[in-house]
Design a protein around this motif. Structure first.
Motif, PDB file in Angstrom:
ATOM      1  N   ARG A   1     -92.444 -23.250  -4.661  1.00  0.00           N
ATOM      2  CA  ARG A   1     -93.878 -23.553  -4.708  1.00  0.00           C
ATOM      3  C   ARG A   1     -94.117 -25.041  -4.465  1.00  0.00           C
ATOM      4  O   ARG A   1     -95.045 -25.428  -3.776  1.00  0.00           O
ATOM      5  CB  ARG A   1     -94.442 -23.123  -6.057  1.00  0.00           C
TER       6      ARG A   1
ATOM      7  N   TRP B   1    -102.018 -17.110   1.484  1.00  0.00           N
ATOM      8  CA  TRP B   1    -102.275 -15.699   1.184  1.00  0.00           C
ATOM      9  C   TRP B   1    -101.390 -14.803   2.054  1.00  0.00           C
ATOM     10  O   TRP B   1    -100.762 -13.861   1.560  1.00  0.00           O
ATOM     11  CB  TRP B   1    -103.760 -15.406   1.420  1.00  0.00           C
TER      12      TRP B   1
ATOM     13  N   GLY C   1     -97.851 -14.310   1.047  1.00  0.00           N
ATOM     14  CA  GLY C   1     -97.617 -13.452  -0.105  1.00  0.00           C
ATOM     15  C   GLY C   1     -97.763 -14.121  -1.457  1.00  0.00           C
ATOM     16  O   GLY C   1     -97.432 -13.524  -2.485  1.00  0.00           O
ATOM     17  N   TRP C   2     -98.266 -15.357  -1.498  1.00  0.00           N
ATOM     18  CA  TRP C   2     -98.462 -16.005  -2.787  1.00  0.00           C
ATOM     19  C   TRP C   2     -99.630 -15.353  -3.517  1.00  0.00           C
ATOM     20  O   TRP C   2    -100.644 -15.023  -2.909  1.00  0.00           O
ATOM     21  CB  TRP C   2     -98.754 -17.499  -2.589  1.00  0.00           C
ATOM     22  N   SER C   3     -99.488 -15.164  -4.805  1.00  0.00           N
ATOM     23  CA  SER C   3    -100.571 -14.609  -5.619  1.00  0.00           C
ATOM     24  C   SER C   3    -101.704 -15.625  -5.692  1.00  0.00           C
ATOM     25  O   SER C   3    -101.533 -16.804  -5.331  1.00  0.00           O
ATOM     26  CB  SER C   3    -100.073 -14.303  -7.032  1.00  0.00           C
ATOM     27  N   THR C   4    -102.847 -15.196  -6.187  1.00  0.00           N
ATOM     28  CA  THR C   4    -103.980 -16.112  -6.347  1.00  0.00           C
ATOM     29  C   THR C   4    -103.605 -17.264  -7.266  1.00  0.00           C
ATOM     30  O   THR C   4    -103.893 -18.427  -6.972  1.00  0.00           O
ATOM     31  CB  THR C   4    -105.206 -15.356  -6.906  1.00  0.00           C
ATOM     32  N   ALA C   5    -102.925 -16.959  -8.357  1.00  0.00           N
ATOM     33  CA  ALA C   5    -102.529 -18.009  -9.311  1.00  0.00           C
ATOM     34  C   ALA C   5    -101.554 -18.996  -8.662  1.00  0.00           C
ATOM     35  O   ALA C   5    -101.710 -20.213  -8.810  1.00  0.00           O
ATOM     36  CB  ALA C   5    -101.914 -17.384 -10.556  1.00  0.00           C
ATOM     37  N   GLU C   6    -100.546 -18.488  -7.955  1.00  0.00           N
ATOM     38  CA  GLU C   6     -99.570 -19.368  -7.303  1.00  0.00           C
ATOM     39  C   GLU C   6    -100.221 -20.158  -6.169  1.00  0.00           C
ATOM     40  O   GLU C   6     -99.959 -21.344  -6.001  1.00  0.00           O
ATOM     41  CB  GLU C   6     -98.384 -18.563  -6.770  1.00  0.00           C
TER      42      GLU C   6
ATOM     43  N   PRO D   1    -107.922 -21.012  -9.836  1.00  0.00           N
ATOM     44  CA  PRO D   1    -107.908 -19.722  -9.138  1.00  0.00           C
ATOM     45  C   PRO D   1    -109.288 -19.334  -8.603  1.00  0.00           C
ATOM     46  O   PRO D   1    -109.391 -18.763  -7.521  1.00  0.00           O
ATOM     47  CB  PRO D   1    -107.424 -18.741 -10.203  1.00  0.00           C
TER      48      PRO D   1
ATOM     49  N   ARG E   1    -110.028 -18.566  -4.720  1.00  0.00           N
ATOM     50  CA  ARG E   1    -110.624 -17.315  -4.219  1.00  0.00           C
ATOM     51  C   ARG E   1    -111.832 -17.597  -3.331  1.00  0.00           C
ATOM     52  O   ARG E   1    -112.024 -16.940  -2.312  1.00  0.00           O
ATOM     53  CB  ARG E   1    -111.013 -16.406  -5.385  1.00  0.00           C
TER      54      ARG E   1
END
Length: 137
Positions: free
Chosen positions: A47, A102, A105-110, A119, A123
Motif C-alpha cells: 500500500r 479501484w 482491486g483495493w478496497s474502499t478503505a485501502e 473513505p 467514494r
C-alpha cells in the motif's frame, strides 16, 4: 514484492500513459523502500509503494495544472490518447488515480488510505471518476 511490482507498474502506466515515466515513478518508490530498509526502518508494505507512486505523480501533475480537471492538451512528449486505455489519459489526475486503485482491486478503505483521504471522500472521487469515464467513452 514480486506480486506487487507488476501491479505497481501497471498503476503507474495508467497514471502517466508513458512506459518511461511509469518506470521512473516505480524506481523512485522502490528507491524509497530500499532507503528505509537500509536505514533500519520497517520495509514499506505494498500500500505504501502505491502511495509513494501516487504522491510523486500528483506532485508532478500539480505543476502542470489543476488536479481536478482533465488536461486541456497533451504534453509535448506524450502520445495522444489512443488505444483501448487511451481514454484514461483524458481524465483528471485525481479521477485517474482513484479509478486505477479501484481497478487494481483495493478496497474502499485501502484506496482511501493510499489516497490519504477519508473513505467517504474516496467514494465521492470514485463516483466522479466513473462519471468522467462514462463521458469519455
Amino acid at each position: 514484492m514480486r506480486r506487487t511490482l507488476p501491479k505497481l507498474r501497471g498503476y503507474a502506466m495508467g497514471l502517466t500513459g508513458s512506459t518511461r515515466e511509469a518506470d521512473a515513478l516505480v524506481a523512485a518508490a522502490l528507491s524509497l523502500a530500499l532507503h528505509r530498509r537500509a536505514t533500519g526502518s520497517q520495509s514499506l508494505p505494498p500500500r505504501a509503494l502505491f502511495r509513494a507512486v501516487r504522491d510523486i505523480y500528483l506532485a508532478a501533475a500539480a505543476v502542470e495544472g489543476p488536479l481536478h480537471e482533465a488536461p486541456s492538451n497533451a504534453r509535448a512528449h506524450d502520445l495522444p490518447p489512443v488505444g483501448p486505455a487511451g481514454w484514461l489519459q483524458t481524465l483528471a489526475p485525481l479521477s485517474r488515480d482513484v479509478l486505477l486503485l479501484w481497478a487494481a482491486g483495493w478496497s474502499t478503505a485501502e484506496g482511501a488510505r493510499i489516497s490519504g483521504c477519508s473513505p467517504r471522500l474516496y467514494r465521492r472521487r470514485l463516483a466522479r471518476a466513473r462519471a468522467e469515464a462514462r463521458a469519455a467513452a
